[in-house]
Design a protein around this motif. Structure first.
Motif, PDB file in Angstrom:
ATOM      1  N   GLU A 278       0.830  -1.207   0.000  1.00 46.45           N
ATOM      2  CA  GLU A 278       0.000   0.000   0.000  1.00 46.45           C
ATOM      3  C   GLU A 278       0.864   1.256   0.000  1.00 46.45           C
ATOM      4  OE1 GLU A 278      -3.767   1.323  -0.502  1.00 46.45           O
ATOM      5  OE2 GLU A 278      -3.260  -0.760  -0.048  1.00 46.45           O
ATOM      6  N   GLY A 279       0.605   2.143  -0.955  1.00 44.94           N
ATOM      7  CA  GLY A 279       1.319   3.411  -1.013  1.00 44.94           C
ATOM      8  C   GLY A 279       2.661   3.355  -1.705  1.00 44.94           C
ATOM      9  N   SER A 280       3.018   2.202  -2.265  1.00 41.38           N
ATOM     10  CA  SER A 280       4.334   2.039  -2.865  1.00 41.38           C
ATOM     11  C   SER A 280       4.302   2.212  -4.381  1.00 41.38           C
ATOM     12  CB  SER A 280       4.916   0.650  -2.553  1.00 41.38           C
ATOM     13  OG  SER A 280       5.366   0.577  -1.235  1.00 41.38           O
ATOM     14  N   GLU A 281       5.413   2.704  -4.905  1.00 38.99           N
ATOM     15  CA  GLU A 281       5.656   2.746  -6.342  1.00 38.99           C
ATOM     16  C   GLU A 281       6.993   2.059  -6.603  1.00 38.99           C
ATOM     17  OE1 GLU A 281       5.673   6.740  -7.761  1.00 38.99           O
ATOM     18  OE2 GLU A 281       3.761   7.260  -6.807  1.00 38.99           O
ATOM     19  N   LEU A 282       7.037   1.254  -7.640  1.00 38.13           N
ATOM     20  CA  LEU A 282       8.265   0.541  -7.960  1.00 38.13           C
ATOM     21  C   LEU A 282       9.372   1.525  -8.316  1.00 38.13           C
ATOM     22  CD1 LEU A 282       9.809  -2.105  -8.540  1.00 38.13           C
ATOM     23  CD2 LEU A 282       8.919  -1.979 -10.881  1.00 38.13           C
ATOM     24  N   LYS A 283      10.533   1.352  -7.678  1.00 43.39           N
ATOM     25  CA  LYS A 283      11.686   2.214  -7.951  1.00 43.39           C
ATOM     26  C   LYS A 283      12.775   1.421  -8.691  1.00 43.39           C
ATOM     27  CE  LYS A 283      15.111   5.168  -5.639  1.00 43.39           C
ATOM     28  NZ  LYS A 283      15.550   5.751  -4.352  1.00 43.39           N
ATOM     29  N   PHE A 284      13.218   0.311  -8.111  1.00 40.94           N
ATOM     30  CA  PHE A 284      14.198  -0.536  -8.783  1.00 40.94           C
ATOM     31  C   PHE A 284      14.045  -1.962  -8.295  1.00 40.94           C
ATOM     32  CE2 PHE A 284      16.307   1.010  -4.972  1.00 40.94           C
ATOM     33  CZ  PHE A 284      17.039  -0.055  -4.495  1.00 40.94           C
ATOM     34  N   TRP A 285      14.654  -2.896  -9.031  1.00 36.44           N
ATOM     35  CA  TRP A 285      14.512  -4.306  -8.685  1.00 36.44           C
ATOM     36  C   TRP A 285      15.679  -5.091  -9.267  1.00 36.44           C
ATOM     37  CZ3 TRP A 285      13.029  -7.824 -12.831  1.00 36.44           C
ATOM     38  CH2 TRP A 285      12.695  -7.183 -14.027  1.00 36.44           C
ATOM     39  N   THR A 286      15.909  -6.262  -8.702  1.00 34.08           N
ATOM     40  CA  THR A 286      16.937  -7.158  -9.212  1.00 34.08           C
ATOM     41  C   THR A 286      16.258  -8.337  -9.898  1.00 34.08           C
ATOM     42  OG1 THR A 286      17.070  -8.555  -7.233  1.00 34.08           O
ATOM     43  CG2 THR A 286      18.434  -6.569  -7.257  1.00 34.08           C
ATOM     44  N   PRO A 287      16.689  -8.703 -11.101  1.00 38.32           N
ATOM     45  CA  PRO A 287      16.075  -9.856 -11.774  1.00 38.32           C
ATOM     46  C   PRO A 287      16.649 -11.192 -11.348  1.00 38.32           C
ATOM     47  CG  PRO A 287      17.638  -8.807 -13.224  1.00 38.32           C
ATOM     48  CD  PRO A 287      17.629  -7.982 -11.956  1.00 38.32           C
ATOM     49  N   GLY A 288      17.870 -11.198 -10.781  1.00 34.64           N
ATOM     50  CA  GLY A 288      18.501 -12.481 -10.491  1.00 34.64           C
ATOM     51  C   GLY A 288      19.373 -12.485  -9.264  1.00 34.64           C
ATOM     52  N   GLY A 289      18.978 -11.751  -8.238  1.00 33.68           N
ATOM     53  CA  GLY A 289      19.789 -11.690  -7.031  1.00 33.68           C
ATOM     54  C   GLY A 289      20.626 -10.426  -6.982  1.00 33.68           C
ATOM     55  N   SER A 290      21.304 -10.235  -5.859  1.00 32.17           N
ATOM     56  CA  SER A 290      22.014  -8.987  -5.614  1.00 32.17           C
ATOM     57  C   SER A 290      23.273  -8.830  -6.453  1.00 32.17           C
ATOM     58  CB  SER A 290      22.385  -8.887  -4.132  1.00 32.17           C
ATOM     59  OG  SER A 290      23.251  -9.953  -3.761  1.00 32.17           O
ATOM     60  N   THR A 292      23.351  -9.128  -9.714  1.00 31.44           N
ATOM     61  CA  THR A 292      22.978  -8.782 -11.094  1.00 31.44           C
ATOM     62  C   THR A 292      22.684  -7.289 -11.192  1.00 31.44           C
ATOM     63  OG1 THR A 292      20.655  -9.341 -10.633  1.00 31.44           O
ATOM     64  CG2 THR A 292      22.047 -11.063 -11.574  1.00 31.44           C
ATOM     65  N   PRO A 293      22.907  -6.682 -12.362  1.00 34.93           N
ATOM     66  CA  PRO A 293      22.619  -5.259 -12.526  1.00 34.93           C
ATOM     67  C   PRO A 293      21.160  -4.930 -12.239  1.00 34.93           C
ATOM     68  CG  PRO A 293      23.996  -6.038 -14.332  1.00 34.93           C
ATOM     69  CD  PRO A 293      23.574  -7.257 -13.556  1.00 34.93           C
ATOM     70  N   LEU A 294      20.937  -3.784 -11.601  1.00 36.89           N
ATOM     71  CA  LEU A 294      19.589  -3.354 -11.249  1.00 36.89           C
ATOM     72  C   LEU A 294      18.783  -2.984 -12.482  1.00 36.89           C
ATOM     73  CD1 LEU A 294      20.408  -0.898  -8.295  1.00 36.89           C
ATOM     74  CD2 LEU A 294      19.918  -3.338  -8.159  1.00 36.89           C
ATOM     75  N   LEU A 295      17.484  -3.173 -12.397  1.00 39.32           N
ATOM     76  CA  LEU A 295      16.553  -2.687 -13.407  1.00 39.32           C
ATOM     77  C   LEU A 295      15.562  -1.746 -12.736  1.00 39.32           C
ATOM     78  CD1 LEU A 295      15.898  -5.969 -15.455  1.00 39.32           C
ATOM     79  CD2 LEU A 295      17.496  -4.118 -15.975  1.00 39.32           C
ATOM     80  N   THR A 296      14.783  -1.026 -13.521  1.00 39.43           N
ATOM     81  CA  THR A 296      13.867  -0.021 -12.985  1.00 39.43           C
ATOM     82  C   THR A 296      12.440  -0.303 -13.449  1.00 39.43           C
ATOM     83  OG1 THR A 296      14.087   1.473 -14.885  1.00 39.43           O
ATOM     84  CG2 THR A 296      15.766   1.649 -13.138  1.00 39.43           C
ATOM     85  N   ALA A 297      11.535   0.619 -13.142  1.00 39.41           N
ATOM     86  CA  ALA A 297      10.139   0.471 -13.551  1.00 39.41           C
ATOM     87  C   ALA A 297       9.995   0.459 -15.068  1.00 39.41           C
ATOM     88  CB  ALA A 297       9.303   1.600 -12.955  1.00 39.41           C
TER      89      ALA A 297
END
Length: 447
Positions: A278-290, A292-297
């Protein structure tokens, strides 16, 4: 939008009563079928299925099995063959193998037995991280049940084939997830990567031909034997076939394990899991663990298969989807991961041993708002001196989140020249159980 279906195969029985017992699992019918086949036919079946390693690199499993040399050595000696299962799951955010071994250990044990037959091995080792004692006990109990039922041991199913499985408690070091460091640890030495060549397929455990596979890779074998290569290939994409377990964690409503065809997107997985908290917006995420290079929304619709994620500039890795919202400081997040890699470096090579230490020093300054001019360039230079120069992939993995974070969120690193990260992003707001308050974190850290 059409949501891709979940495909419970490995996770099918996880919610059954006492799913970890042999009574709940079944009679090892896939092993019986495999033992009736020529070992080379089993290898060809797995090759045809398109199964790729589920531990990170995505190398074709059947092809790896085919590398094992058959027949006597040039001097006439015959070396034993070994199977080693890499169950040393310990990268931050990665949590698919441990739940599988807890809920359905016999899936893995049957897969081990089939693989041993295919590569003509009579002994296998399951190397489990030493801290997860509950998993070790669960696996040992499953192996004992299989021996008692005659599915392991002497003359399995009257085939004349002997199969022995050893559950080994590892030394509790992240580096032992690297396959050659795992072999050294299994042999009783300090876990450090080996120089290659020779490769494990030729000179692995005890200098004998050895296949090393991830837990999920081996656990996927019984269903392929049972249902066929075409069935397995009907899921997934053209080059990334089959189903797999995605570990979804972070600022989502329903974190957990989601088994789906390769090629599903994060947007679809978020829909299936109830979306962001609740109240969150996607900022960044990892596709394969810490590591791996970060991806964004902007990458929400990238197919989560080996080719799709690589095309987006990252790696599918262990499919550990760590999702972070607008309350999270990317500098703080990357620092915590880098502290882990610094601590877990085996110290064998200078770029990783010294480089990860210097990365932490620079990131700590930026997190505290005490960065100096040139720190961002210094970070990139440090990463450049580690990438491709470390003895194993640990060093490369330590640089990936840093360089990608600077690429996508350079303003937060620039803000570290004058403002502590905890002022821009109060850490209490980013805890998984906290609800983001209005105005808690800024969307632009340079403000």
């Amino acid at each position: 939008m059409t949501v891709a279906p979940l495909t419970p195969v490995l996770t099918r029985d996880w919610d059954h009563e006492r799913s970890w017992t042999l009574d709940s699992y079944g009679d090892y019918s896939a092993l019986r079928d495999a033992l009736a086949m020529d070992p080379d036919a089993v290898i060809e079946l797995v090759k045809s299925s398109g199964l790729r390693g589920r531990g990170g690199a995505g190398f074709p499993t059947g092809m790896k099995w085919g590398f094992i040399p058959q027949g006597p050595e040039p001097d006439g000696t015959v070396k034993p063959h070994y199977l080693v299962v890499n169950a040393d799951e310990s990268e931050p955010g990665t949590c698919k193998d441990i739940p599988l071994m807890m809920a359905a250990p016999h899936t893995l044990v049957e897969g081990v037995a089939i693989t041993c037959h295919a590569i003509r091995a009579t002994r296998a080792f399951i190397y489990v991280r030493g801290e997860v004692l509950h998993v070790i006990r669960r696996l040992q109990a499953a192996v004992a049940e299989a021996y008692e039922a005659g599915f392991l041991g002497k003359d399995v199913f009257g085939s004349g084939i002997d199969l022995d499985v050893v559950v080994h408690a590892g030394a509790g070091a992240y580096i032992c997830g690297e396959e050659t460091a795992l072999l050294d640890s299994l042999e009783g030495r300090r876990g450090q990567p080996r120089l290659r060549p020779p490769f494990p397929a030729v000179a692995g455990l005890y200098a004998a031909p050895t296949v090393i596979n991830n837990v999920e890779s081996i656990a996927s074998v019984p269903c392929i034997v049972e249902n066929g290569a075409d069935w397995f290939g009907s899921m997934g994409t053209e080059k990334s076939k089959g189903m797999t377990i995605y570990s979804l964690s972070g600022h989502v409503k329903n974190p957990g394990q989601y088994e789906a065809p390769l090629g599903i997107t994060l947007r679809e997985l978020l829909d299936l899991s109830g979306g962001m908290r609740e109240g969150s917006e996607l900022k960044f995420w990892t596709p394969g663990g810490s590591s791996t290079p970060l991806l964004t929304a902007a990458h929400l619709d990238v197919p989560l298969d080996y080719e799709g994620v690589a095309g987006a500039g990252s790696m599918l890795g262990t499919k550990a989807l760590q999702v972070f919202d607008q309350t999270t400081s990317v500098v703080r997040c990357v620092l915590r991961w880098t502290e882990f890699y610094k601590h877990e470096s085996c110290g064998k090579c200078t770029p990783c041993r010294e480089g990860t230490w210097w990365l932490v020093q620079t990131l700590e300054r930026l997190e505290a708002g005490k960065g100096v001019k040139g720190d961002i360039e210094l970070l990139l230079d440090q990463c450049d001196n580690i990438l491709g120069r470390a003895f194993c992939a640990l060093g490369d993995g330590a640089t990936s989140p840093i360089t990608s974070a600077i690429e996508h969120f350079r303003d937060e690193f620039e803000a570290g020249m004058h403002t502590p990260a905890w002022e821009l992003f109060p850490y209490v707001a980013s805890t998984a159980w906290a609800r983001p308050a209005s105005g808690t974190a800024q969307k632009g850290a340079s403000a």
